[in-house]
Enzyme design. Sequence first.
Site, PDB file in Angstrom:
ATOM      1  N   PHE A  42       6.484   9.603  -0.579  1.00 26.66           N
ATOM      2  CA  PHE A  42       5.519   8.581  -0.611  1.00 26.66           C
ATOM      3  C   PHE A  42       6.321   7.248  -1.114  1.00 26.66           C
ATOM      4  O   PHE A  42       7.176   7.262  -2.120  1.00 26.66           O
ATOM      5  CB  PHE A  42       4.462   9.007  -1.772  1.00 26.66           C
ATOM      6  N   HIS A  43       5.826   6.267  -0.628  1.00 25.16           N
ATOM      7  CA  HIS A  43       6.579   5.084  -1.107  1.00 25.16           C
ATOM      8  C   HIS A  43       5.690   3.630  -0.863  1.00 25.16           C
ATOM      9  O   HIS A  43       4.781   3.965   0.055  1.00 25.16           O
ATOM     10  CB  HIS A  43       7.796   4.579  -0.507  1.00 25.16           C
ATOM     11  N   ASP A  52       6.248  17.523   4.676  1.00 25.40           N
ATOM     12  CA  ASP A  52       7.025  17.080   3.054  1.00 25.40           C
ATOM     13  C   ASP A  52       7.392  15.659   3.195  1.00 25.40           C
ATOM     14  O   ASP A  52       8.438  15.051   3.420  1.00 25.40           O
ATOM     15  CB  ASP A  52       8.481  17.876   3.646  1.00 25.40           C
ATOM     16  N   HIS A  68       1.059  -1.249  -0.077  1.00 21.61           N
ATOM     17  CA  HIS A  68       0.075  -0.077   0.062  1.00 21.61           C
ATOM     18  C   HIS A  68       0.710   1.150   0.096  1.00 21.61           C
ATOM     19  O   HIS A  68       2.298   1.197   0.326  1.00 21.61           O
ATOM     20  CB  HIS A  68      -1.008   0.036   1.254  1.00 21.61           C
ATOM     21  N   TYR A 109       3.023  13.332   8.030  1.00 25.81           N
ATOM     22  CA  TYR A 109       4.088  14.163   8.049  1.00 25.81           C
ATOM     23  C   TYR A 109       4.496  15.213   6.952  1.00 25.81           C
ATOM     24  O   TYR A 109       3.588  15.513   6.314  1.00 25.81           O
ATOM     25  CB  TYR A 109       5.333  13.099   7.619  1.00 25.81           C
ATOM     26  N   SER A 150       0.885   4.905   1.913  1.00 26.19           N
ATOM     27  CA  SER A 150       0.207   5.531   3.053  1.00 26.19           C
ATOM     28  C   SER A 150      -0.115   7.002   2.654  1.00 26.19           C
ATOM     29  O   SER A 150       0.562   7.807   2.212  1.00 26.19           O
ATOM     30  CB  SER A 150       1.194   5.569   4.320  1.00 26.19           C
TER      31      SER A 150
END
Length: 249
Positions: A191-192, A188, A122, A186, A124
């Site tokens: 995304f991963h 800045d 997924h 968070y 997040s």
Amino acid sequence: MSAAPLVGYSSSGSEDEVEADAAPPASPGAGGRRCGRSPLPKERFPVPESVLNMFPGTEEGPQDDRAKHGGRIRSFPHERGNWATHVYIPYEAGEAFLDLLDTLLRHAQVHVPWLVAMEAFHLSLSQSVVLRHHWILPFVQALKERLACCQQTFVGLEVTSGHTQLLHLVSEVDRVLEEFDLTTFYQDPSFHISLAWCVGDARVQLEGQCLQELQEIVDEFEDAEVLLRVLAEQVRCKSGNKFFSMPLK
């Protein structure tokens, strides 16, 4: 366009589907106060020893068995009625993606033998936060209203395109979190999609030569550029063992 870059990172949080414990969040708009009332004194009566012997461990609350979830530590100690909640975009892994993951994992385990593959994938859009059970449905309804007009496409593992659109999604989720006095995402953010995990901080072993070799595997993998594209058709909210889907129209 090259394949997405691989990253190594550590986290003190958890995204387990377990009930969670923390000070119960204040009701939206309540400000944590009761108008015109003083808190009643709490008096705890001792439980007879004969009763305690019938239910071992109940006096101190449930015990967390780390062996049941791979040695991971819960973000929040377990308490009935509190639910760990997480908002994310699911990624449905196909056979080719799993083949790539298997190749990457076998290579990475040379450096970090205790590394294991993720069971699901997924992207997040929130941290793991705590919700009281009776706030789950209002929280999900607020998410649906915020996300009713969003639709995006982007690339994993670390996102290299669609960053602006993802930030827009996060801002909508953050507004709902703020309504419920919960921690926002968070600042800045990067995304991963997580591929594997291990207990402890293994960044020293992974960074440098290991990540470079893994990146070469991804770059040379057949159709990696197409394989690592993610079509975001829905946002999901997981609260304890409950799942809610919000289509992106």
